[in-house]
Design a protein around this motif. Structure first.
Motif, PDB file in Angstrom:
ATOM      1  N   THR A  75       7.398  -0.573  -2.650  1.00 26.90           N
ATOM      2  CA  THR A  75       6.041  -0.795  -2.146  1.00 26.90           C
ATOM      3  C   THR A  75       5.919  -0.524  -0.655  1.00 26.90           C
ATOM      4  O   THR A  75       4.815  -0.333  -0.149  1.00 26.90           O
ATOM      5  CB  THR A  75       5.604  -2.246  -2.395  1.00 26.90           C
ATOM      6  OG1 THR A  75       6.465  -3.128  -1.647  1.00 26.90           O
ATOM      7  CG2 THR A  75       5.708  -2.601  -3.876  1.00 26.90           C
ATOM      8  N   GLY A  76       7.026  -0.577   0.067  1.00 29.81           N
ATOM      9  CA  GLY A  76       6.966  -0.471   1.526  1.00 29.81           C
ATOM     10  C   GLY A  76       6.748  -1.810   2.200  1.00 29.81           C
ATOM     11  O   GLY A  76       6.678  -1.887   3.422  1.00 29.81           O
ATOM     12  N   LEU A  83       7.594 -10.549  -5.280  1.00 28.97           N
ATOM     13  CA  LEU A  83       8.930 -10.160  -5.707  1.00 28.97           C
ATOM     14  C   LEU A  83       9.988 -11.145  -5.215  1.00 28.97           C
ATOM     15  O   LEU A  83      11.178 -10.828  -5.181  1.00 28.97           O
ATOM     16  CB  LEU A  83       9.255  -8.742  -5.202  1.00 28.97           C
ATOM     17  CG  LEU A  83       8.357  -7.627  -5.750  1.00 28.97           C
ATOM     18  CD1 LEU A  83       8.792  -6.272  -5.215  1.00 28.97           C
ATOM     19  CD2 LEU A  83       8.377  -7.612  -7.281  1.00 28.97           C
ATOM     20  N   GLY A  84       9.545 -12.336  -4.817  1.00 29.29           N
ATOM     21  CA  GLY A  84      10.502 -13.356  -4.425  1.00 29.29           C
ATOM     22  C   GLY A  84      10.874 -13.350  -2.963  1.00 29.29           C
ATOM     23  O   GLY A  84      11.883 -13.934  -2.567  1.00 29.29           O
ATOM     24  N   LEU A 410       8.334  -0.712  -8.731  1.00 31.32           N
ATOM     25  CA  LEU A 410       7.013  -1.070  -8.229  1.00 31.32           C
ATOM     26  C   LEU A 410       6.724  -0.281  -6.963  1.00 31.32           C
ATOM     27  O   LEU A 410       7.445  -0.386  -5.969  1.00 31.32           O
ATOM     28  CB  LEU A 410       6.940  -2.569  -7.922  1.00 31.32           C
ATOM     29  CG  LEU A 410       5.572  -3.102  -7.489  1.00 31.32           C
ATOM     30  CD1 LEU A 410       4.583  -3.003  -8.645  1.00 31.32           C
ATOM     31  CD2 LEU A 410       5.686  -4.548  -7.018  1.00 31.32           C
ATOM     32  N   GLY A 411       5.662   0.553  -7.025  1.00 32.07           N
ATOM     33  CA  GLY A 411       5.217   1.286  -5.845  1.00 32.07           C
ATOM     34  C   GLY A 411       3.828   0.824  -5.461  1.00 32.07           C
ATOM     35  O   GLY A 411       3.417  -0.290  -5.792  1.00 32.07           O
ATOM     36  N   ARG A 412       3.097   1.669  -4.747  1.00 32.85           N
ATOM     37  CA  ARG A 412       1.707   1.340  -4.404  1.00 32.85           C
ATOM     38  C   ARG A 412       0.874   2.611  -4.564  1.00 32.85           C
ATOM     39  O   ARG A 412       1.374   3.727  -4.355  1.00 32.85           O
ATOM     40  CB  ARG A 412       1.596   0.778  -2.991  1.00 32.85           C
ATOM     41  CG  ARG A 412       1.806   1.761  -1.866  1.00 32.85           C
ATOM     42  CD  ARG A 412       1.575   1.080  -0.510  1.00 32.85           C
ATOM     43  NE  ARG A 412       1.554   2.022   0.589  1.00 32.85           N
ATOM     44  CZ  ARG A 412       2.614   2.420   1.273  1.00 32.85           C
ATOM     45  NH1 ARG A 412       3.819   1.967   0.948  1.00 32.85           N
ATOM     46  NH2 ARG A 412       2.493   3.284   2.262  1.00 32.85           N
ATOM     47  N   LEU A 420       6.074   5.967  -3.669  1.00 31.19           N
ATOM     48  CA  LEU A 420       7.317   5.211  -3.764  1.00 31.19           C
ATOM     49  C   LEU A 420       7.940   5.200  -2.377  1.00 31.19           C
ATOM     50  O   LEU A 420       8.565   6.170  -1.948  1.00 31.19           O
ATOM     51  CB  LEU A 420       8.258   5.846  -4.794  1.00 31.19           C
ATOM     52  CG  LEU A 420       7.704   5.958  -6.226  1.00 31.19           C
ATOM     53  CD1 LEU A 420       8.731   6.582  -7.150  1.00 31.19           C
ATOM     54  CD2 LEU A 420       7.262   4.596  -6.750  1.00 31.19           C
ATOM     55  N   ASP A 421       7.718   4.105  -1.674  1.00 28.86           N
ATOM     56  CA  ASP A 421       8.145   3.960  -0.281  1.00 28.86           C
ATOM     57  C   ASP A 421       9.576   3.426  -0.250  1.00 28.86           C
ATOM     58  O   ASP A 421       9.906   2.449  -0.921  1.00 28.86           O
ATOM     59  CB  ASP A 421       7.194   3.012   0.448  1.00 28.86           C
ATOM     60  CG  ASP A 421       7.355   3.053   1.949  1.00 28.86           C
ATOM     61  OD1 ASP A 421       8.488   2.885   2.428  1.00 28.86           O
ATOM     62  OD2 ASP A 421       6.336   3.241   2.649  1.00 28.86           O
ATOM     63  N   LEU A 422      10.436   4.040   0.583  1.00 30.65           N
ATOM     64  CA  LEU A 422      11.851   3.675   0.594  1.00 30.65           C
ATOM     65  C   LEU A 422      12.214   2.636   1.647  1.00 30.65           C
ATOM     66  O   LEU A 422      13.382   2.262   1.764  1.00 30.65           O
ATOM     67  CB  LEU A 422      12.713   4.932   0.794  1.00 30.65           C
ATOM     68  CG  LEU A 422      13.122   5.661  -0.498  1.00 30.65           C
ATOM     69  CD1 LEU A 422      11.909   6.159  -1.251  1.00 30.65           C
ATOM     70  CD2 LEU A 422      14.079   6.788  -0.195  1.00 30.65           C
TER      71      LEU A 422
END
Length: 446
Positions: A75-76, A83-84, A410-412, A420-422
């Motif tokens: 997600t970046g 996600l915790g 999970l991306g945005r 898909l941000d790394l």
């Protein structure tokens, strides 16, 4: 025609399969029986051959007895609440494994007598913030502030009022709000200033004989800009009334222990203490990158007073949290600080390597490309700060199947594209991300 339901193997016969016997020891008999029952139903419906029931049951078994699943965070957002929040370091995970058994969490092995609970974790926290005379840990950030409020504003000495700026009466998530939290443990709030502006004179005129402490709260998930003003901690630390210095409590929220060059406006514990704060409260599972915990740092006498209060017992952390916290503080760089240190150039190179791992026809079919991106801290930290990053741009229609994959990705989505941000993704998971997209792309073809 014979009824195919009569050919469905009995439950005891299926459970006798060696693979299911082993699985029952790992997952528990309940989950294994559920898997067998589902496979039997498929057999009765004619969708599974009788001889394949055991195979289908084995294939449907979960990886663990927990329903939680590992998710690739593309997600970046570095500290993603859904996600915790902070993912633990490998050192912290290993520490939790050790702590899961019998440990010396509250035992002095040299004497064989009861020892100081979690002493090494607390020593590590104190070493990380030398400006703190004392430290204590409770189960989350809200609990830290609740403990401070209950103890200092109980009213035994006639002081049960907390002075706070109106612009800092924040909501901390899931509908919970700072004023309601503090009032629930017996404090009365005296609000000063306006929504956008507060001055030192507002605080000094509000302080009286009933004032227990002045509270400064770092706004979470938002920033007030334009015609706005606030009073820094160093000025609030000098407030007195009738010859008595009024204690200052600073809730920095995100758990940054020391100044970070990429987050110049984010308050940190060391800075707040040097500015004169008597107590600082913070979360352990945000910018610190550790487990969920509430950190209390400050004047040794006040911290000990908090630690010895009966209410502190209700907020006590368990041995797993203490182990993970110590490993986070004393071990190698955790994932959250590591993500904050990644450069856009390195992230772009990683994204290009992921795309290069796909066949040319897949890249063309997905119109995949590497694009510049802007990540975020998340978790209420550094609102408005954009972290330069890089992402892989794919068709938006892949978002749902990637979330349904194994592992889920999970991306945005931005303007009809899935990014898909790394930034928040561990480099060790790049190959897993590439495989996940390749599988989805194959299923996506006509």
């Amino acid at each position: 025609m014979p009824d195919p339901r009569r050919a469905t193997p009995r439950t005891d016969q299926v459970l006798a399969d060696e693979r299911l016997v082993v699985a029952a020891g790992r997952l528990g008999p309940g989950l294994v029986k559920q898997a067998v029952a589902r496979a039997q139903e498929q057999c009765r419906a004619g969708d599974v051959a009788p001889e394949d029931v055991a195979d289908v049951a084995v294939a449907s078994l979960p990886e663990s007895a927990s329903s939680l699943r590992r998710v690739l965070n593309a997600t970046g957002v570095v500290v993603h609440t859904n996600l915790g929040r902070a993912p633990l370091s490998e050192a912290a995970v290993e520490a939790v494994r050790t702590a899961a058994g019998a440990t010396d969490v509250e035992l002095d092995l040299a004497t064989g007598r009861r020892g100081r609970r979690g002493r090494r974790a607390l020593d590590a926290l104190g070493a990380a913030v030398p400006d703190a005379g004392g430290v204590h840990v409770v189960n989350n950030g809200a609990a830290a502030l609740a403990l401070v409020t209950r103890v200092l504003a109980r009213g035994d000495d006639g002081r049960d009022t907390v002075v706070i700026a109106r612009g800092e009466l924040v909501e901390i998530g899931d509908g919970f709000r700072i004023p309601e939290l503090m009032e629930s443990v017996g404090a009365r709030l005296r609000e000063v200033g306006t929504t956008n502006r507060v001055h030192l004179r507002d605080y000094t005129s509000a302080v009286d004989d009933t004032t227990a402490f002045v509270l400064k709260v770092h706004p979470s998930n938002f920033a007030v800009t334009g015609f706005a003003s606030s009073v820094p901690a160093r000025e609030l630390a000098g407030i007195t009334h009738a010859g008595r210095r009024v204690p200052l409590v600073v809730d920095i929220g995100s758990g940054l222990l020391a100044h970070h060059p990429r987050l110049p406006d984010e308050p940190d514990a060391a800075g707040a203490l040097r500015a004169g704060a008597d107590l600082v409260t913070a979360s352990g599972d945000k910018l610190l990158g550790g487990p969920q915990a509430g950190l209390l740092l400050g004047e040794a006498g006040l911290v000990e007073r908090l630690r010895r209060d009966p209410f502190a017992r209700a907020l006590r952390v368990d041995k797993l949290t203490l182990a993970a916290l110590e490993a986070t503080l004393a071990g190698p760089l955790p994932p959250v600080p590591a993500a904050l240190g990644r450069s856009a150039g390195d992230l772009r190179a990683r994204a290009q390597a992921v795309v290069a791992a796909w066949p040319a026809d897949v890249v063309a079919a997905l119109d995949a490309e590497v694009v510049d991106s802007a990540g975020a801290v998340g978790g209420g930290g550094a609102p408005g700060v954009e972290l330069p990053s890089a992402a892989i741009s794919l068709p938006e229609r892949l978002a749902a199947p990637l979330r349904a994959g194994d592992p889920p990705v999970l991306g945005r989505t931005v303007r009809g594209r899935l990014l898909l941000d790394l930034l928040a993704l561990d480099p060790a998971d790049d190959a897993t991300l590439a495989d996940a997209v390749r599988r989805v792309a194959g299923a996506d073809r006509p």
